[in-house]
Design an enzyme around this catalytic site. Structure first.
Site, mmCIF file in Angstrom:
data_model
loop_
_atom_site.group_PDB
_atom_site.id
_atom_site.type_symbol
_atom_site.label_atom_id
_atom_site.label_comp_id
_atom_site.label_asym_id
_atom_site.label_seq_id
_atom_site.Cartn_x
_atom_site.Cartn_y
_atom_site.Cartn_z
ATOM 1 N N GLU A 17 0.812 -0.669 -0.077
ATOM 2 C CA GLU A 17 -0.272 -0.180 0.050
ATOM 3 C C GLU A 17 0.329 1.226 -0.296
ATOM 4 O OE1 GLU A 17 -2.170 0.654 3.736
ATOM 5 O OE2 GLU A 17 -3.631 2.421 2.377
ATOM 6 N N LYS A 47 -2.390 -2.195 -3.227
ATOM 7 C CA LYS A 47 -3.063 -0.879 -2.538
ATOM 8 C C LYS A 47 -3.040 0.421 -2.483
ATOM 9 C CE LYS A 47 -5.884 -0.233 1.890
ATOM 10 N NZ LYS A 47 -6.749 -0.414 2.546
HETATM 11 C C1 5MM Z 1 -8.504 1.576 8.218
HETATM 12 O O1 5MM Z 1 -7.674 2.487 8.527
HETATM 13 C C2 5MM Z 1 -6.005 1.840 8.356
HETATM 14 C C3 5MM Z 1 -5.279 2.818 9.495
HETATM 15 O O2 5MM Z 1 -4.701 2.830 9.398
HETATM 16 P P1 5MM Z 1 -4.091 3.345 11.088
HETATM 17 O O3 5MM Z 1 -4.643 3.446 11.959
HETATM 18 O O4 5MM Z 1 -1.749 3.248 11.136
HETATM 19 O O5 5MM Z 1 -3.674 5.188 10.140
HETATM 20 C C4 5MM Z 1 -5.539 3.025 6.928
HETATM 21 O O6 5MM Z 1 -4.328 1.624 6.396
HETATM 22 C C5 5MM Z 1 -6.081 1.841 5.819
HETATM 23 O O7 5MM Z 1 -6.215 0.340 5.718
HETATM 24 C C6 5MM Z 1 -5.803 2.455 4.642
HETATM 25 O O8 5MM Z 1 -6.027 3.730 4.409
HETATM 26 C C7 5MM Z 1 -7.190 2.518 3.568
HETATM 27 O O9 5MM Z 1 -8.676 2.747 4.481
HETATM 28 P P2 5MM Z 1 -9.096 4.607 4.085
HETATM 29 O O10 5MM Z 1 -9.429 4.739 5.274
HETATM 30 O O11 5MM Z 1 -8.129 5.380 3.256
HETATM 31 O O12 5MM Z 1 -10.171 3.741 2.812
#
Ligand code: 5MM
Length: 344
Positions: free
Chosen positions: A178, A220
Site C-alpha cells: 500500500e 493497494k
Molecule cells: C483503516 O485505516 C488504516 C488505518 O491505519 P492507521 O491507524 O495505522 O493510520 C489504513 O491503513 C487503511 O487501511 C487505508 O488507508 C485505507 O483506509 P481508507 O480509510 O483510506 O479507505
C-alpha cells in the site's frame, strides 16, 4: 514458499463482487473515529464494534473477501468467547493483519514519513500465521506539498515495502503493498497523477529487486484525485480514466488484483469512482476495494455505541458493502443507493 497457494489467496482476495474491509485502525485512529460518534475507545467498545461488523452476515458472506485486522483484534474473542478470527472465517472471508508499526518522521525530510516495522518482522509474521492470518498489509505514506515528495521519501518507502513483501511471501502470507499518495492539500489532479506514477514505478522496481512474486501480492493504491483543497475538482469519469492510465503504465499484468484505499473520499464517491473504472474495463487485473472509512463511516454513525443500534449499523454496513460489490462489477448506479437501501 508455495507460490500457487499465495496466488490462490491473492485471487480470492480480489474475487469479482467482493473486496476487503480495512478494519486495522491503530489505537490513535480508532480513538479519533470513536470520538466523532461520542464513544470512548475502550478495549470492550472496540471489540463490540468490530464484532458487530464481522457478524454482519450479508455483508461478510456476499461482499467481503477478507478483513484487515489490527494486532489487538486478531487476539480478541467475541462476547460468547469465539475468537473474532473464527467469526470472519465462518463468514467465508479471509483474515489478514496490518504489520507495519506506523509512519514516523523521515530524518532531514520535513513533512515526510517513513513507515517502520521491519525489525523482528519475520518472527511476528510467523506468529500472525499461527493466529490465522493469510495476508498482511503495510502502508507507506507519501505527502504532496511544496518541494515534496522528495526522492528520499519515495525510494526509502518503496524499499521498506519491498522488504516487507518479500518477508511475507517467505512466511507464506500474501502482502498487500500500500503506497498511499495522500489527497491532503491543494494540489491538482495532474500533480497527483505525476507523483503516483513515480511512486508506483519506484515501488515495482523495488519489488523486482527484492524478488517478490507479483502473482502472490495485491496492490493497494490511491486513486488519481485532486487534493481535497484544490479549487478545481474532477468528475468521477476523469478520475477513473486517469487512474486506469497510470495503473496500465505502472502495474504488471501478473499482479492478480488492485484494491483501492478510499483515502478520505466520501463513501458514495469512492463507490462511484470504482464503478466508473470497472465500467471502462479492458485491464488485466481485478479492480476492487480495500476501504476503511468509506465502508465504516455509515455503520459507525448508525451504531454510535448503543446496543439497540446494532441492527441499524449492520444494515448500513451491508448496504455499503453491497454497493461496493456492485462497483467491482461496473454494475452500480446512483439510484441503487436509495432503492436497495429501502428494500433492505
Ligand atoms: C483503516 O485505516 C488504516 C488505518 O491505519 P492507521 O491507524 O495505522 O493510520 C489504513 O491503513 C487503511 O487501511 C487505508 O488507508 C485505507 O483506509 P481508507 O480509510 O483510506 O479507505
Amino acid at each position: 514458499m508455495d507460490l500457487a497457494e499465495l496466488n490462490r489467496v491473492a485471487t480470492a482476495m480480489v474475487a469479482p463482487g467482493k473486496g476487503l474491509l480495512a478494519a486495522d485502525e491503530s489505537g490513535g485512529t480508532i480513538a479519533k473515529r470513536f470520538a466523532a460518534i461520542d464513544v470512548e475507545s475502550t478495549e470492550t467498545n472496540r471489540r463490540d464494534y468490530r464484532e458487530l461488523l464481522f457478524r454482519s452476515t450479508k455483508a461478510m458472506h456476499d461482499h467481503i473477501s477478507g478483513v484487515i485486522l489490527f494486532d489487538e483484534t486478531i487476539r480478541q474473542k467475541a462476547v460468547d468467547g469465539t475468537p473474532l478470527v473464527k467469526i470472519i472465517e465462518q463468514a467465508g472471508a479471509i483474515p489478514g493483519i496490518k504489520v507495519d508499526k506506523g509512519a514516523k518522521s523521515l530524518a532531514f525530510c520535513p513533512g515526510e514519513t517513513i513507515t517502520e516495522g521491519l525489525d523482528g518482522l519475520r518472527e511476528r509474521l510467523a506468529e500472525y500465521r499461527e493466529l490465522g492470518a493469510r495476508f498482511c498489509k503495510w502502508r507507506a505514506v507519501i505527502n504532496i506539498g511544496s518541494g515534496i515528495p522528495t526522492y528520499d521519501s519515495i525510494s526509502s518507502n518503496a524499499h521498506a515495502l519491498a522488504r516487507y513483501a518479500a518477508l511475507c511471501q517467505e512466511q507464506g502470507l500474501v502482502p498487500i503493498v500500500e503506497p498511499e499518495v495522500l489527497m491532503d492539500g491543494d494540489h491538482t489532479i495532474d500533480r497527483c497523477d505525476e507523483v503516483t506514477e513515480l511512486v508506483l514505478k519506484t515501488v515495482f522496481q523495488a519489488l523486482f529487486t527484492a524478488r517478490v512474486k507479483l502473482e502472490g501480492m495485491v496492490l493497494k493504491p490511491n486513486m488519481i484525485v485532486p487534493g481535497a483543497k484544490c479549487a478545481t475538482q474532477a468528475s468521477d469519469e476523469d478520475i477513473a480514466e486517469k487512474t486506469i492510465r497510470v495503473l496500465k503504465d505502472c502495474v504488471p499484468s501478473a499482479v492478480p488484483g488492485i484494491a483501492f484505499l478510499s483515502g478520505g473520499q466520501a463513501d458514495v464517491e469512492a463507490t462511484a469512482r470504482l464503478d466508473a473504472m470497472n465500467k471502462i474495463g479492458g485491464f488485466p487485473w481485478h479492480l476492487t476495494f480495500s476501504y476503511g472509512r468509506a465502508l465504516q463511516h455509515a455503520p459507525q454513525v448508525a451504531w454510535s455505541g448503543k446496543p439497540e443500534n446494532v441492527a441499524a449499523a449492520e444494515a448500513a454496513f451491508s448496504h455499503r458493502a453491497e454497493m461496493n460489490g456492485l462497483a467491482t462489477l461496473g454494475k452500480w448506479t446512483p439510484d441503487m443507493e436509495s432503492t436497495i437501501a429501502q428494500r433492505s
